[in-house]
Design a protein around this motif. Structure first.
Motif, PDB file in Angstrom:
ATOM      1  N   SER A  93       0.842  -1.202   0.000  1.00 17.07           N
ATOM      2  CA  SER A  93       0.000   0.000   0.000  1.00 17.07           C
ATOM      3  C   SER A  93       0.877   1.252   0.000  1.00 17.07           C
ATOM      4  O   SER A  93       1.943   1.296   0.601  1.00 17.07           O
ATOM      5  N   GLY A  94       0.418   2.267  -0.698  1.00 18.76           N
ATOM      6  CA  GLY A  94       1.153   3.528  -0.743  1.00 18.76           C
ATOM      7  C   GLY A  94       2.343   3.538  -1.683  1.00 18.76           C
ATOM      8  O   GLY A  94       3.091   4.520  -1.719  1.00 18.76           O
ATOM      9  N   LEU A  95       2.529   2.476  -2.483  1.00 21.33           N
ATOM     10  CA  LEU A  95       3.677   2.405  -3.388  1.00 21.33           C
ATOM     11  C   LEU A  95       3.314   2.762  -4.831  1.00 21.33           C
ATOM     12  O   LEU A  95       4.143   2.593  -5.727  1.00 21.33           O
ATOM     13  N   ASN A  96       2.095   3.244  -5.055  1.00 21.29           N
ATOM     14  CA  ASN A  96       1.650   3.632  -6.393  1.00 21.29           C
ATOM     15  C   ASN A  96       1.877   2.499  -7.389  1.00 21.29           C
ATOM     16  O   ASN A  96       2.479   2.670  -8.439  1.00 21.29           O
ATOM     17  N   ARG A  97       1.376   1.304  -7.012  1.00 17.97           N
ATOM     18  CA  ARG A  97       1.491   0.085  -7.820  1.00 17.97           C
ATOM     19  C   ARG A  97       2.927  -0.351  -8.058  1.00 17.97           C
ATOM     20  O   ARG A  97       3.220  -1.161  -8.934  1.00 17.97           O
ATOM     21  N   GLY A  98       3.862   0.172  -7.272  1.00 17.98           N
ATOM     22  CA  GLY A  98       5.272  -0.185  -7.398  1.00 17.98           C
ATOM     23  C   GLY A  98       6.121   0.914  -8.002  1.00 17.98           C
ATOM     24  O   GLY A  98       7.357   0.858  -7.927  1.00 17.98           O
ATOM     25  N   LEU A  99       5.521   1.943  -8.594  1.00 17.88           N
ATOM     26  CA  LEU A  99       6.275   3.042  -9.194  1.00 17.88           C
ATOM     27  C   LEU A  99       7.083   3.812  -8.152  1.00 17.88           C
ATOM     28  O   LEU A  99       8.133   4.378  -8.467  1.00 17.88           O
ATOM     29  N   ALA A 100       6.608   3.833  -6.905  1.00 15.53           N
ATOM     30  CA  ALA A 100       7.287   4.563  -5.850  1.00 15.53           C
ATOM     31  C   ALA A 100       8.070   3.647  -4.911  1.00 15.53           C
ATOM     32  O   ALA A 100       8.485   4.067  -3.839  1.00 15.53           O
ATOM     33  N   ALA A 101       8.282   2.401  -5.301  1.00  9.62           N
ATOM     34  CA  ALA A 101       8.930   1.422  -4.421  1.00  9.62           C
ATOM     35  C   ALA A 101      10.439   1.618  -4.385  1.00  9.62           C
ATOM     36  O   ALA A 101      11.086   1.771  -5.422  1.00  9.62           O
ATOM     37  N   SER A 102      10.992   1.590  -3.188  1.00 10.47           N
ATOM     38  CA  SER A 102      12.441   1.611  -3.001  1.00 10.47           C
ATOM     39  C   SER A 102      12.949   0.176  -2.938  1.00 10.47           C
ATOM     40  O   SER A 102      12.165  -0.783  -2.964  1.00 10.47           O
ATOM     41  N   GLU A 103      14.245   0.009  -2.816  1.00  6.52           N
ATOM     42  CA  GLU A 103      14.815  -1.337  -2.703  1.00  6.52           C
ATOM     43  C   GLU A 103      14.295  -2.039  -1.454  1.00  6.52           C
ATOM     44  O   GLU A 103      14.013  -3.241  -1.472  1.00  6.52           O
ATOM     45  N   ASP A 104      14.177  -1.292  -0.359  1.00  3.73           N
ATOM     46  CA  ASP A 104      13.640  -1.881   0.870  1.00  3.73           C
ATOM     47  C   ASP A 104      12.182  -2.299   0.680  1.00  3.73           C
ATOM     48  O   ASP A 104      11.752  -3.353   1.177  1.00  3.73           O
ATOM     49  N   ASP A 105      11.407  -1.471  -0.018  1.00  7.86           N
ATOM     50  CA  ASP A 105      10.013  -1.809  -0.282  1.00  7.86           C
ATOM     51  C   ASP A 105       9.907  -3.082  -1.112  1.00  7.86           C
ATOM     52  O   ASP A 105       9.043  -3.934  -0.857  1.00  7.86           O
ATOM     53  N   LEU A 106      10.778  -3.216  -2.111  1.00  4.86           N
ATOM     54  CA  LEU A 106      10.766  -4.411  -2.955  1.00  4.86           C
ATOM     55  C   LEU A 106      11.042  -5.663  -2.132  1.00  4.86           C
ATOM     56  O   LEU A 106      10.379  -6.695  -2.304  1.00  4.86           O
ATOM     57  N   ARG A 107      12.020  -5.580  -1.236  1.00  2.00           N
ATOM     58  CA  ARG A 107      12.365  -6.745  -0.400  1.00  2.00           C
ATOM     59  C   ARG A 107      11.234  -7.086   0.566  1.00  2.00           C
ATOM     60  O   ARG A 107      10.919  -8.259   0.782  1.00  2.00           O
ATOM     61  N   THR A 108      10.614  -6.063   1.153  1.00  2.00           N
ATOM     62  CA  THR A 108       9.526  -6.300   2.105  1.00  2.00           C
ATOM     63  C   THR A 108       8.331  -6.953   1.420  1.00  2.00           C
ATOM     64  O   THR A 108       7.744  -7.910   1.936  1.00  2.00           O
ATOM     65  N   ALA A 109       7.959  -6.453   0.241  1.00  2.00           N
ATOM     66  CA  ALA A 109       6.830  -7.019  -0.495  1.00  2.00           C
ATOM     67  C   ALA A 109       7.129  -8.447  -0.927  1.00  2.00           C
ATOM     68  O   ALA A 109       6.267  -9.331  -0.841  1.00  2.00           O
ATOM     69  N   ASP A 110       8.341  -8.698  -1.393  1.00  2.00           N
ATOM     70  CA  ASP A 110       8.704 -10.037  -1.843  1.00  2.00           C
ATOM     71  C   ASP A 110       8.676 -11.027  -0.684  1.00  2.00           C
ATOM     72  O   ASP A 110       8.187 -12.160  -0.832  1.00  2.00           O
ATOM     73  N   ALA A 111       9.166 -10.619   0.488  1.00  2.00           N
ATOM     74  CA  ALA A 111       9.158 -11.508   1.651  1.00  2.00           C
ATOM     75  C   ALA A 111       7.735 -11.823   2.099  1.00  2.00           C
ATOM     76  O   ALA A 111       7.419 -12.969   2.449  1.00  2.00           O
ATOM     77  N   ALA A 112       6.850 -10.818   2.078  1.00  2.00           N
ATOM     78  CA  ALA A 112       5.461 -11.042   2.473  1.00  2.00           C
ATOM     79  C   ALA A 112       4.755 -11.972   1.499  1.00  2.00           C
ATOM     80  O   ALA A 112       3.967 -12.843   1.901  1.00  2.00           O
ATOM     81  N   ALA A 113       5.042 -11.816   0.204  1.00  2.00           N
ATOM     82  CA  ALA A 113       4.433 -12.694  -0.798  1.00  2.00           C
ATOM     83  C   ALA A 113       4.938 -14.127  -0.645  1.00  2.00           C
ATOM     84  O   ALA A 113       4.154 -15.078  -0.731  1.00  2.00           O
ATOM     85  N   LYS A 114       6.226 -14.300  -0.419  1.00  2.00           N
ATOM     86  CA  LYS A 114       6.785 -15.648  -0.259  1.00  2.00           C
ATOM     87  C   LYS A 114       6.212 -16.351   0.963  1.00  2.00           C
ATOM     88  O   LYS A 114       5.979 -17.563   0.935  1.00  2.00           O
ATOM     89  N   GLU A 115       5.974 -15.610   2.033  1.00  2.00           N
ATOM     90  CA  GLU A 115       5.394 -16.215   3.227  1.00  2.00           C
ATOM     91  C   GLU A 115       3.986 -16.728   2.948  1.00  2.00           C
ATOM     92  O   GLU A 115       3.622 -17.841   3.347  1.00  2.00           O
ATOM     93  N   LEU A 116       3.193 -15.933   2.234  1.00  2.00           N
ATOM     94  CA  LEU A 116       1.838 -16.348   1.880  1.00  2.00           C
ATOM     95  C   LEU A 116       1.864 -17.543   0.928  1.00  2.00           C
ATOM     96  O   LEU A 116       1.103 -18.504   1.096  1.00  2.00           O
ATOM     97  N   GLU A 117       2.738 -17.511  -0.056  1.00  2.00           N
ATOM     98  CA  GLU A 117       2.853 -18.611  -1.009  1.00  2.00           C
ATOM     99  C   GLU A 117       3.235 -19.919  -0.316  1.00  2.00           C
ATOM    100  O   GLU A 117       2.707 -20.989  -0.634  1.00  2.00           O
TER     101      GLU A 117
END
Length: 281
Positions: A93-117
């Motif tokens: 949320s708040g990343l404008n669909r990823g356009l505003a994502a930083s490297e830390d944001d990318l890692r956090t989102a990827d870790a959350a997705a992997k946990e759910l998967e």
């Protein structure tokens, strides 16, 4: 997320030679509830139904029925998956669909997705293809962090040189016709005092399922339709480049894996590692 389907189950009658009471097996249940049911004085002997055969509810001639209830394990897993979905939604949320994502944001989102998967387990599209049906809204793409509309592939930049504002992005999937449309809302800047031009681009594809969880899409055509003040203009089909003039990175097809799927959320990972999160629209 485990789903138990109560389909038509043949009625099976059990008779005991020393008792006139019969029982009929109707619906799945736990062994514990079945055993408790047959421990009652009405049935006396346990041999009137094989309680070791897990997954039956027995109904007596007196219409006494042991009802089914999901196990605590199933409930706990469903609740846990629900909390992981909220965690992923919070991460993107708040990343404008990823356009505003930083490297830390990318890692956090990827870790959350992997946990759910990991908790939900593998996807079987052959058994769950109906869940693909519908219009899906993209809420996050790790590829957009490259600041181009093409993600990890070449694409128009989103910046001052070419003032393109990305609007909503959707995927419209029809499992019967095998249509797979990427729908992108765009706003093109215009010299002052002209207003920006709003348009919707539809990239039409056909799809096929490869294996249990992979999908291949094949590009067919692109249609552009103006909206807003210019909505009265007819749609325009963009000519397709001949195959021999296309760059190697744009072959007109692509593959991705569906790594999580339920009735309202879908996670995919592209052939170049792009993580995308969709919600049903």
């Amino acid at each position: 997320m485990t789903s138990l389907l109560h389909s038509s189950i043949p009625l099976v009658h059990h008779r005991h030679s020393t008792s006139s009471t019969s029982s009929t097996c109707l619906l799945p249940t736990t062994r514990r509830r079945t055993q408790n049911f047959f421990n009652s004085s009405t049935f006396g002997a346990r041999k009137s139904c094989d309680v070791k055969k897990r997954g039956f509810v027995c109904n007596s001639a007196l219409d006494e029925v042991a009802t089914y209830s999901p196990s605590e394990t199933d409930k706990s897993k469903a609740e846990f998956i629900g909390s992981l979905k909220l965690k992923l939604l919070s991460a993107v949320s708040g990343l404008n669909r990823g356009l505003a994502a930083s490297e830390d944001d990318l890692r956090t989102a990827d870790a959350a997705a992997k946990e759910l998967e990991s908790v939900a387990g593998p996807v079987d599209l052959l058994a769950e293809i109906d869940k693909l049906q519908g219009r899906w809204k993209l809420i996050y793409s790790s590829a957009f962090s490259s600041r181009t509309l093409g993600g990890s592939r070449p694409g128009p930049p989103t910046g001052r040189l070419l003032p393109i504002t990305l609007g909503q992005v959707f995927q419209r999937i029809d499992v019967l016709s095998k249509d797979f449309d990427n729908i992108v809302e765009l706003e093109l800047g215009a010299p002052w005092p002209l207003p920006p031009v709003e348009l919707t681009a539809t990239l039409a594809h056909k799809f096929e399922i490869l294996g249990a969880s992979s999908i291949k899409i094949t590009f067919e055509k692109t249609t552009v339709k103006t909206t807003g003040n210019l909505s009265q203009l007819p749609p325009l089909e963009v000519p397709r480049l001949p195959d021999n003039l296309r760059p190697p990175s744009n072959t007109g097809s692509g593959e991705f894996e569906v790594t999580y799927l339920d009735s309202d959320m879908r996670i995919t990972r592209g052939d170049r590692g792009e993580l995308r999160v969709f919600v049903i629209s």
